[in-house]
Design an enzyme around this catalytic site. Structure first.
Site, PDB file in Angstrom:
ATOM      1  N   ASP A 244     -15.859  17.831  56.943  1.00  0.00           N
ATOM      2  CA  ASP A 244     -14.828  17.521  57.693  1.00  0.00           C
ATOM      3  C   ASP A 244     -15.138  16.030  58.278  1.00  0.00           C
ATOM      4  O   ASP A 244     -15.930  15.825  58.959  1.00  0.00           O
ATOM      5  CB  ASP A 244     -14.474  18.428  58.627  1.00  0.00           C
ATOM      6  CG  ASP A 244     -13.174  18.232  59.645  1.00  0.00           C
ATOM      7  OD1 ASP A 244     -13.022  16.848  59.612  1.00  0.00           O
ATOM      8  OD2 ASP A 244     -12.762  18.875  60.159  1.00  0.00           O
TER       9      ASP A 244
ATOM     10  N   SER B 269      -2.989   1.319  55.649  1.00  0.00           N
ATOM     11  CA  SER B 269      -1.732   1.617  55.296  1.00  0.00           C
ATOM     12  C   SER B 269      -0.801   0.450  55.570  1.00  0.00           C
ATOM     13  O   SER B 269      -1.108  -0.181  56.663  1.00  0.00           O
ATOM     14  CB  SER B 269      -1.261   2.905  55.873  1.00  0.00           C
ATOM     15  OG  SER B 269       0.011   2.983  55.512  1.00  0.00           O
TER      16      SER B 269
ATOM     17  N   LYS C 292      -4.020   3.674  61.762  1.00  0.00           N
ATOM     18  CA  LYS C 292      -4.089   2.727  60.478  1.00  0.00           C
ATOM     19  C   LYS C 292      -4.355   1.091  61.029  1.00  0.00           C
ATOM     20  O   LYS C 292      -4.917   0.182  60.445  1.00  0.00           O
ATOM     21  CB  LYS C 292      -2.925   2.972  59.673  1.00  0.00           C
ATOM     22  CG  LYS C 292      -2.969   4.308  59.069  1.00  0.00           C
ATOM     23  CD  LYS C 292      -4.237   4.440  58.065  1.00  0.00           C
ATOM     24  CE  LYS C 292      -4.360   5.879  57.411  1.00  0.00           C
ATOM     25  NZ  LYS C 292      -5.853   5.950  56.730  1.00  0.00           N
TER      26      LYS C 292
ATOM     27  N   TYR D 102      -0.220   8.232  63.540  1.00  0.00           N
ATOM     28  CA  TYR D 102      -0.760   7.661  62.199  1.00  0.00           C
ATOM     29  C   TYR D 102      -0.826   6.075  62.444  1.00  0.00           C
ATOM     30  O   TYR D 102      -1.792   5.687  61.873  1.00  0.00           O
ATOM     31  CB  TYR D 102       0.310   8.233  61.130  1.00  0.00           C
ATOM     32  CG  TYR D 102      -0.122   7.895  59.842  1.00  0.00           C
ATOM     33  CD1 TYR D 102      -1.151   8.356  59.110  1.00  0.00           C
ATOM     34  CD2 TYR D 102       0.311   6.786  59.088  1.00  0.00           C
ATOM     35  CE1 TYR D 102      -1.552   8.123  57.975  1.00  0.00           C
ATOM     36  CE2 TYR D 102       0.176   6.360  57.834  1.00  0.00           C
ATOM     37  CZ  TYR D 102      -0.861   7.177  57.136  1.00  0.00           C
ATOM     38  OH  TYR D 102      -1.347   6.679  55.753  1.00  0.00           O
TER      39      TYR D 102
HETATM   40  N1  NAD Z   1       0.542   8.573  50.381  1.00  0.00           N
HETATM   41  C1  NAD Z   1       0.794   7.454  50.880  1.00  0.00           C
HETATM   42  O1  NAD Z   1       1.845   6.986  50.658  1.00  0.00           O
HETATM   43  C2  NAD Z   1       0.023   6.816  51.556  1.00  0.00           C
HETATM   44  C3  NAD Z   1       0.379   5.580  52.182  1.00  0.00           C
HETATM   45  C4  NAD Z   1      -0.662   4.754  52.858  1.00  0.00           C
HETATM   46  C5  NAD Z   1      -1.907   5.208  53.282  1.00  0.00           C
HETATM   47  N2  NAD Z   1      -2.343   6.363  52.881  1.00  0.00           N
HETATM   48  C6  NAD Z   1      -3.621   6.844  53.145  1.00  0.00           C
HETATM   49  O2  NAD Z   1      -4.499   7.208  51.895  1.00  0.00           O
HETATM   50  C7  NAD Z   1      -5.096   8.236  52.316  1.00  0.00           C
HETATM   51  C8  NAD Z   1      -5.189   9.096  51.006  1.00  0.00           C
HETATM   52  O3  NAD Z   1      -3.924   9.754  51.257  1.00  0.00           O
HETATM   53  P1  NAD Z   1      -2.862  10.858  50.414  1.00  0.00           P
HETATM   54  O4  NAD Z   1      -1.743  10.521  50.228  1.00  0.00           O
HETATM   55  O5  NAD Z   1      -3.888  10.874  48.855  1.00  0.00           O
HETATM   56  O6  NAD Z   1      -3.266  12.020  51.202  1.00  0.00           O
HETATM   57  P2  NAD Z   1      -3.128  13.732  50.502  1.00  0.00           P
HETATM   58  O7  NAD Z   1      -2.868  14.310  52.070  1.00  0.00           O
HETATM   59  O8  NAD Z   1      -2.591  13.807  49.360  1.00  0.00           O
HETATM   60  O9  NAD Z   1      -4.715  13.872  50.436  1.00  0.00           O
HETATM   61  C9  NAD Z   1      -5.698  13.863  51.474  1.00  0.00           C
HETATM   62  C10 NAD Z   1      -6.949  14.579  50.831  1.00  0.00           C
HETATM   63  O10 NAD Z   1      -7.947  14.518  52.111  1.00  0.00           O
HETATM   64  C11 NAD Z   1      -8.477  15.767  52.356  1.00  0.00           C
HETATM   65  N3  NAD Z   1      -8.658  15.615  53.960  1.00  0.00           N
HETATM   66  C12 NAD Z   1      -7.768  15.758  55.002  1.00  0.00           C
HETATM   67  N4  NAD Z   1      -8.355  15.764  56.183  1.00  0.00           N
HETATM   68  C13 NAD Z   1      -9.861  15.726  55.852  1.00  0.00           C
HETATM   69  C14 NAD Z   1     -10.840  15.961  56.648  1.00  0.00           C
HETATM   70  N5  NAD Z   1     -10.756  15.901  58.038  1.00  0.00           N
HETATM   71  N6  NAD Z   1     -11.946  15.795  56.187  1.00  0.00           N
HETATM   72  C15 NAD Z   1     -12.232  15.667  54.650  1.00  0.00           C
HETATM   73  N7  NAD Z   1     -11.099  15.590  54.108  1.00  0.00           N
HETATM   74  C16 NAD Z   1      -9.818  15.812  54.519  1.00  0.00           C
HETATM   75  C17 NAD Z   1      -7.429  16.649  52.006  1.00  0.00           C
HETATM   76  O11 NAD Z   1      -7.991  17.863  51.726  1.00  0.00           O
HETATM   77  C18 NAD Z   1      -6.929  16.048  50.691  1.00  0.00           C
HETATM   78  O12 NAD Z   1      -7.568  16.175  49.524  1.00  0.00           O
HETATM   79  C19 NAD Z   1      -5.069   8.566  53.797  1.00  0.00           C
HETATM   80  O13 NAD Z   1      -5.994   8.044  54.434  1.00  0.00           O
HETATM   81  C20 NAD Z   1      -3.526   8.252  53.967  1.00  0.00           C
HETATM   82  O14 NAD Z   1      -3.383   7.853  55.246  1.00  0.00           O
HETATM   83  C21 NAD Z   1      -1.470   7.278  51.975  1.00  0.00           C
END
Ligand code: NAD
Length: 256
Positions: A59, A139, A156, A152
């Site tokens: 985590d 982000s 970011k 959030y």
């Molecule tokens: N999806 C989007 O549109 C988007 C946009 C901007 C930024 N992001 C950023 O990109 C990153 C990945 O996003 P995503 O969309 O792939 O998310 P997602 O929720 O699809 O996947 C996140 C992964 O991180 C793991 N996770 C969550 N909490 C955790 C913890 N405390 N310790 C270890 N692992 C943990 C989850 O189990 C999952 O496998 C994030 O930081 C998110 O904020 C995503």
């Protein structure tokens, strides 16, 4: 010997695409997620493509667990060159509903997880006697305000500051620190946000998605691979003269 990368949140979405991309680029990859089980699809895809990975549970809000994952990576894969602090959570938080528990939890994962990842990477790289590259997930919601994302967005915005600050602190040890700022990426996280935003407005998921997607210059949502392409660059020698930067990968939502 291949170079070694560690990716947090590698079980699904953007982290999975990044891990697969780095394996394709020749890195042995440590896949870190809340459970080892979470990473099994990513690990299977890397194996099927002829790559190497190990799976580790941590985590990222737990400093000791992050240090242990980095130690395991070095002991099992023999080195550490790139750390991608990707794991994050994105609850929808209309301003009037933010609670202390939520603020603390999200901050400890999204911001704390990146701080611990940078600390652990720095310690390991120093001990290994070489530099490396640290790459953090920001982000577009950390570049402009997005409705319903006060908590959030705050984490970011913080990532861009942490990236700039630690780039200045770690350059002396030959470590670059950069970030990527995705836009609206087709992942489980984004599907949840679209659902909640639509529900809060009494509309459907598609309406929720369009509130974010309508301003994309390139006219399509992002795939996780679009983000992995930029991270592949940041992990490669082609980015050696870049540090402290946040690269926006959003199809043209935010212009600087
Ligand atoms: N999806 C989007 O549109 C988007 C946009 C901007 C930024 N992001 C950023 O990109 C990153 C990945 O996003 P995503 O969309 O792939 O998310 P997602 O929720 O699809 O996947 C996140 C992964 O991180 C793991 N996770 C969550 N909490 C955790 C913890 N405390 N310790 C270890 N692992 C943990 C989850 O189990 C999952 O496998 C994030 O930081 C998110 O904020 C995503």
């Amino acid at each position: 010997m291949s170079k070694v990368a560690l990716v947090t949140g590698a079980g699904q979405g953007i982290g999975s695409a990044i891990a697969k991309r780095l394996a394709h680029d020749g890195f042995a990859v440590a896949l870190v997620d809340l459970t080892e089980e979470n990473t099994k699809n990513t690990a299977a895809a890397i194996k099927a493509a002829g790559g190497t990975s190990i799976s580790l549970a941590a985590d990222v809000s737990d400093r000791q667990a992050v240090f242990a994952a980095v130690d395991q990576t070095v002991s099992q894969l023999g080195d550490l060159n790139v750390v991608v602090n990707n794991a994050g959570v994105a609850p929808t938080t209309p301003i009037d509903e933010v609670t202390p528990e939520q603020l603390e939890k999200v901050t400890m994962i999204n911001t704390g997880g990146v701080v611990w990842g940078i600390q652990a990477a720095h310690a390991a790289m120093k001990q290994l006697g070489h530099g490396g590259k640290i790459i953090n997930a920001a982000s577009q919601a950390g570049e402009v305000g997005n409705p319903n994302l006060t908590v959030y967005g705050s984490t970011k915005f913080a990532i861009r500051g942490i990236t700039q600050t630690t780039a200045r602190e770690l350059a002396v040890d030959d470590i670059t620190v950069n970030a990527y700022a995705p836009g609206i990426v087709r992942t489980p996280m984004m599907m949840d946000i679209a659902h909640e935003v639509g529900k809060n407005a009494g509309k459907d998921d598609e309406w929720g998605m369009q509130t974010f997607a309508k301003d994309i210059t390139l006219g399509r949502l992002s795939e996780p691979e679009d983000v992995a392409n930029a991270v592949g660059f940041l992990a490669s020698p082609d980015s050696d003269y870049i540090t402290g930067q946040t690269i926006t990968v959003d199809g043209g939502m935010v212009f600087h």
